[in-house]
Motif scaffolding. Structure first.
Motif, PDB file in Angstrom:
ATOM      1  N   UNK A  43       2.789  -5.063  -9.432  1.00  0.00           N
ATOM      2  CA  UNK A  43       2.718  -5.614  -8.071  1.00  0.00           C
ATOM      3  C   UNK A  43       3.938  -5.288  -7.218  1.00  0.00           C
ATOM      4  N   UNK A  44       5.002  -4.713  -7.799  1.00  0.00           N
ATOM      5  CA  UNK A  44       6.058  -4.145  -6.963  1.00  0.00           C
ATOM      6  C   UNK A  44       5.481  -2.955  -6.199  1.00  0.00           C
ATOM      7  N   UNK A  45       6.227  -2.446  -5.233  1.00  0.00           N
ATOM      8  CA  UNK A  45       5.763  -1.296  -4.466  1.00  0.00           C
ATOM      9  C   UNK A  45       6.718  -0.115  -4.586  1.00  0.00           C
TER      10      UNK A  45
ATOM     11  N   UNK B 108       2.122   3.287 -13.649  1.00  0.00           N
ATOM     12  CA  UNK B 108       1.061   3.766 -12.768  1.00  0.00           C
ATOM     13  C   UNK B 108       1.073   2.974 -11.485  1.00  0.00           C
ATOM     14  N   UNK B 109       0.718   3.650 -10.410  1.00  0.00           N
ATOM     15  CA  UNK B 109       0.605   3.003  -9.100  1.00  0.00           C
ATOM     16  C   UNK B 109      -0.805   3.198  -8.562  1.00  0.00           C
ATOM     17  N   UNK B 110      -1.149   2.382  -7.598  1.00  0.00           N
ATOM     18  CA  UNK B 110      -2.440   2.530  -6.936  1.00  0.00           C
ATOM     19  C   UNK B 110      -2.527   3.906  -6.277  1.00  0.00           C
ATOM     20  N   UNK B 111      -3.719   4.456  -6.283  1.00  0.00           N
ATOM     21  CA  UNK B 111      -3.924   5.735  -5.611  1.00  0.00           C
ATOM     22  C   UNK B 111      -4.501   5.484  -4.221  1.00  0.00           C
ATOM     23  N   UNK B 112      -3.731   5.786  -3.172  1.00  0.00           N
ATOM     24  CA  UNK B 112      -4.266   5.598  -1.817  1.00  0.00           C
ATOM     25  C   UNK B 112      -5.537   6.413  -1.619  1.00  0.00           C
ATOM     26  N   UNK B 113      -6.458   5.890  -0.841  1.00  0.00           N
ATOM     27  CA  UNK B 113      -7.745   6.550  -0.639  1.00  0.00           C
ATOM     28  C   UNK B 113      -7.601   7.952  -0.059  1.00  0.00           C
ATOM     29  N   UNK B 114      -6.544   8.170   0.691  1.00  0.00           N
ATOM     30  CA  UNK B 114      -6.360   9.472   1.354  1.00  0.00           C
ATOM     31  C   UNK B 114      -5.659  10.498   0.476  1.00  0.00           C
TER      32      UNK B 114
ATOM     33  N   UNK C 201       8.451  -5.868  -2.427  1.00  0.00           N
ATOM     34  CA  UNK C 201       7.659  -5.158  -1.425  1.00  0.00           C
ATOM     35  C   UNK C 201       8.554  -4.298  -0.551  1.00  0.00           C
ATOM     36  N   UNK C 202       7.983  -3.200  -0.038  1.00  0.00           N
ATOM     37  CA  UNK C 202       8.739  -2.250   0.774  1.00  0.00           C
ATOM     38  C   UNK C 202       8.257  -2.253   2.207  1.00  0.00           C
ATOM     39  N   UNK C 203       9.150  -2.023   3.160  1.00  0.00           N
ATOM     40  CA  UNK C 203       8.717  -1.882   4.548  1.00  0.00           C
ATOM     41  C   UNK C 203       7.960  -0.570   4.730  1.00  0.00           C
ATOM     42  N   UNK C 204       7.071  -0.524   5.695  1.00  0.00           N
ATOM     43  CA  UNK C 204       6.343   0.714   5.966  1.00  0.00           C
ATOM     44  C   UNK C 204       7.315   1.819   6.349  1.00  0.00           C
ATOM     45  N   UNK C 205       6.965   3.047   5.934  1.00  0.00           N
ATOM     46  CA  UNK C 205       7.815   4.207   6.207  1.00  0.00           C
ATOM     47  C   UNK C 205       6.977   5.273   6.910  1.00  0.00           C
ATOM     48  N   UNK C 206       7.510   5.887   7.937  1.00  0.00           N
ATOM     49  CA  UNK C 206       6.734   6.862   8.705  1.00  0.00           C
ATOM     50  C   UNK C 206       6.419   8.129   7.926  1.00  0.00           C
ATOM     51  N   UNK C 207       7.228   8.439   6.909  1.00  0.00           N
ATOM     52  CA  UNK C 207       7.044   9.693   6.177  1.00  0.00           C
ATOM     53  C   UNK C 207       6.309   9.538   4.850  1.00  0.00           C
TER      54      UNK C 207
END
Length: 272
Positions: free
Chosen positions: A100-102, A36-42, A10-16
């Motif tokens: 499940x990795x990020x 493939x990775x999840x597609x964020x809703x935005x 897992x990764x820490x949140x990043x501002x950018x």
């Protein structure tokens, strides 16, 4: 036998950057893999665009690289095709990812390998080498492209047969894709070619254009590139793009952009 598994990375949140979980990983051979990775809703993009993705480096800083998105704009996941470089700053780590990795994901996709950068035409040729296939996978799985062009021709040149990622899906004319399968059956044509191993089609893309292989049935129309009818996307090795662009301009083709659509497009973010 006991299977040793590690917890998800897992990764820490990043501002950018956005953070997205890995859904699946597919290794084609020792040099090539898809994931493939999840597609964020935005997250919104046009088929054929690229985006920055990455991981943390050894010092804990985000290490980002530009990757073409291989999934179409309607998909609920973001698919990518990557080479494996043992000592590559990013790919040495990226090739080890598991479900499940990020990963980090840029917020703003962009690019010129999109239908908006092309003038209307009858035939679309997507010419790619190696992982230059990726944006064309996105475009070819988008229903809109079949409304814009009568024929969609994907040409993929690799060194070895095992480098022909997605070969079975493309040979089947995207038959498993519910949104384009009917149109693709009539309009999509796949031309794989291998340069360093025996294969039914061999030779570089330029050679296939010169000897007419690219224009054989079921492709219909002129047995050469014609700016009146043809639109072309180029992605892959710098030498291929340079040589093709020079050849096309000699035939009267004009390079297009998002602001000024033309007869052919390349992704300048990757070629400098």
């Amino acid at each position: 036998m006991t299977l040793h598994t590690r917890p998800p990375a897992l990764l820490p949140e990043h501002k950018s950057f956005l953070t997205a979980g890995v859904r699946w990983v597919r290794h084609w051979n020792e040099h090539l893999f898809s994931f493939a990775i999840e597609r964020p809703a935005s997250f919104r993009f046009r088929s054929g665009e690229f985006v920055m993705i990455g991981l943390l480096d050894d010092e804990g800083k985000a290490l980002m690289r530009a990757y073409s998105i291989a999934s179409p704009a309607w998909s609920d996941e973001l698919e990518f095709l990557s080479i494996k470089v043992a000592d590559g700053p990013l790919t040495s780590k990226l090739q080890l990812i598991r479900p499940d990795d990020q990963l980090y994901l840029g917020r703003k996709p962009t690019g010129t390998l999109v239908s908006d950068a092309l003038l209307p035409g009858k035939r679309l040729f997507m010419l790619g080498t190696g992982t230059g296939l990726a944006p064309f996978l996105s475009v070819a799985r988008d229903p809109e492209i079949y409304d814009r062009f009568d024929q969609v021709v994907m040409v993929h040149s690799v060194r070895r047969v095992s480098d022909l990622a997605y070969y079975e899906e493309l040979t089947a004319q995207l038959a498993s894709d519910p949104l384009v399968q009917e149109q693709a059956l009539l309009q999509f044509h796949y031309v794989p070619t291998v340069t360093r191993e025996p294969f039914h089609t061999s030779g570089r893309i330029q050679a296939l254009a010169d000897d007419g292989t690219l224009f054989r049935s079921p492709v219909v129309g002129p047995a050469e590139f014609d700016p009146e009818t043809d639109r072309i996307m180029l992605c892959g090795s710098m030498s291929m793009i340079r040589d093709f662009a020079e050849m096309l301009e000699g035939k009267g083709f004009i390079e297009g952009s998002n602001a000024n659509p033309g007869h052919f497009v390349i992704e300048r973010a990757f070629v400098g």
